[in-house]
Design an enzyme around this catalytic site. Structure first.
Site, PDB file in Angstrom:
ATOM      1  N   HIS A 179      -3.329   3.970   5.722  1.00  0.00           N
ATOM      2  CA  HIS A 179      -4.609   4.117   5.610  1.00  0.00           C
ATOM      3  C   HIS A 179      -5.264   4.178   5.613  1.00  0.00           C
ATOM      4  O   HIS A 179      -5.979   4.186   4.134  1.00  0.00           O
ATOM      5  CB  HIS A 179      -4.426   3.565   7.469  1.00  0.00           C
ATOM      6  CG  HIS A 179      -6.454   2.637   7.355  1.00  0.00           C
ATOM      7  ND1 HIS A 179      -6.041   1.395   6.974  1.00  0.00           N
ATOM      8  CD2 HIS A 179      -6.529   3.113   8.665  1.00  0.00           C
ATOM      9  CE1 HIS A 179      -7.580   1.432   7.819  1.00  0.00           C
ATOM     10  NE2 HIS A 179      -7.808   2.101   8.451  1.00  0.00           N
TER      11      HIS A 179
ATOM     12  N   TYR B  93       4.780   5.072  10.238  1.00  0.00           N
ATOM     13  CA  TYR B  93       5.375   3.720  11.127  1.00  0.00           C
ATOM     14  C   TYR B  93       6.410   2.972  10.550  1.00  0.00           C
ATOM     15  O   TYR B  93       6.636   1.892  10.749  1.00  0.00           O
ATOM     16  CB  TYR B  93       3.187   3.559  11.463  1.00  0.00           C
ATOM     17  CG  TYR B  93       2.641   3.089  10.282  1.00  0.00           C
ATOM     18  CD1 TYR B  93       2.580   2.484   9.374  1.00  0.00           C
ATOM     19  CD2 TYR B  93       1.382   4.603  10.858  1.00  0.00           C
ATOM     20  CE1 TYR B  93       1.360   2.381   8.288  1.00  0.00           C
ATOM     21  CE2 TYR B  93       0.683   4.512  10.065  1.00  0.00           C
ATOM     22  CZ  TYR B  93       0.306   3.595   9.241  1.00  0.00           C
ATOM     23  OH  TYR B  93       0.092   3.762   8.199  1.00  0.00           O
TER      24      TYR B  93
ATOM     25  N   ARG C 252       0.941  -1.126  -0.168  1.00  0.00           N
ATOM     26  CA  ARG C 252      -0.055   0.088  -0.145  1.00  0.00           C
ATOM     27  C   ARG C 252       1.207   1.622   0.113  1.00  0.00           C
ATOM     28  O   ARG C 252       1.372   1.286   1.220  1.00  0.00           O
ATOM     29  CB  ARG C 252      -0.599   0.132   0.969  1.00  0.00           C
ATOM     30  CG  ARG C 252      -2.033   1.314   1.566  1.00  0.00           C
ATOM     31  CD  ARG C 252      -2.968   0.840   2.849  1.00  0.00           C
ATOM     32  NE  ARG C 252      -1.458   1.273   3.624  1.00  0.00           N
ATOM     33  CZ  ARG C 252      -2.169   1.356   5.342  1.00  0.00           C
ATOM     34  NH1 ARG C 252      -2.706  -0.131   5.547  1.00  0.00           N
ATOM     35  NH2 ARG C 252      -1.796   1.554   6.022  1.00  0.00           N
TER      36      ARG C 252
END
Length: 330
Positions: A253, A261, A249
């Site tokens: 998110h 992160y 990805r």
């Protein structure tokens, strides 16, 4: 060079035309970037989740499945929807909440649907589409057709009960369903090695006596071949299969997540595996496209999406009463 206009032509183009697979991946990437721009402009209500980097999985699934098959996918489902045949107007109409959308603008980013191409409503709840796909497969089995169902879900979904319950039931009942795990290495904000004790999700199929395969999810041809083989097995009465697509990805998110992160260097390593760049180079090396034609594809896609945005923004929002439409079958 032109792109198919209607849903069925868009879907059928992916089956045998590898140039069309490249075009669709470019379209998915460009549209997702446009969605982020529209969100930044305040035109997208609620949240949205982008599938940047995962385009080859979507195209591979759509290239292998029949229109009469049924597909469930996640809230990160824009790419799957476009690959299955939704047009940019269909999709942007939903994301922007306009009547031009495939279901009249009432689905939004996370609840896309189009029965004409087999897309069941996408799911905002992690893993919720997996047992629904098993149910769709049971429908085909009871009706005696050779149609199949596919569930597309993320690696995070394999740690919840619905995944295990659906695989168990599908195995016991020998259902014609293909479980496609888009392993993009992250479940929301958590890296897979912090939540999952196995390197390959596919090994979990052993507990349910299912065949499984780990596939390079950055290659649409590999993805299509693996899903096609699993579908052939399902149609022939061989039951379900778990296919794990290793992908990544590129976006965070959701909307404003910049993914701080990520371990240092991880993004860069995966960006070298960009499915669009590498597939485009391969098609040039094979003589199927020229460098100029690659540029022409991007220009054509950008023009198409710009026109779609204009069409959608000129379309009215659905009336308030539309929320009660389609609640019950006639």
């Amino acid at each position: 060079m032109s792109m198919p206009a209607n849903r069925l032509e868009r879907r059928q183009a992916l089956q045998d035309d590898r140039r069309a697979r490249y075009e669709r991946m470019v379209e998915i990437r460009a549209l997702e970037n446009k969605v982020q721009d529209l969100f930044d402009e305040g035109l997208v209500h609620g949240t949205t989740h982008l599938c940047l980097g995962q385009e080859a999985v979507a195209v591979g699934v759509a290239a292998a499945a029949r229109v009469s098959d049924t597909v469930t996918c996640t809230y990160r489902g824009h790419g799957v929807a476009l690959a299955l045949g939704l047009t940019p107007v269909d999709l942007l109409g939903e994301i922007l909440g306009r009547e031009a959308g495939s279901i009249g603008g009432i689905g939004g980013s996370m609840h896309l649907s189009e029965p004409d191409v087999g897309l069941l409503p996408t799911f905002a709840i992690v893993g919720a589409g997996i047992p629904v796909a098993a149910g769709a497969a049971l429908t085909a089995q009871v009706r005696g057709t050779d149609d199949a169902a596919l569930a597309v879900f993320g690696d995070g979904a394999t740690n919840i009960g619905a995944f295990h319950e659906a695989l168990n039931l599908a195995s016991v009942w020998n259902l014609p369903v293909v479980f496609v795990c888009e392993n993009n290495q992250y479940g929301e904000y958590s890296r897979i090695d912090l939540t999952t004790p196995v390197d390959d999700i596919a090994v979990r199929a052993q507990a349910y006596d299912l065949p499984s395969e780990v596939v390079d999810g950055q290659d649409p041809d590999n993805a299509a071949a693996a899903v096609a083989a699993a579908l052939e097995r399902a149609r022939a009465g061989g039951g379900p299969t778990l296919v794990e697509m290793k992908t990544y990805r590129y976006a965070g998110h959701s909307r404003a997540d910049t993914a701080p992160y990520r371990p240092e260097g991880e993004f860069e390593r995966w960006y070298e595996k960009d499915p669009i760049v590498n597939y485009g180079r391969r098609l040039v090396d094979e003589g199927l496209l020229s460098g100029d034609e690659l540029d022409a594809v991007k220009t054509l896609v950008d023009e198409s999406i710009a026109a779609a945005v204009e069409t959608v923004l000129s379309s009215p929002p659905p009336p308030l009463a539309a929320m009660f439409d389609n609640v019950l079958a006639p």
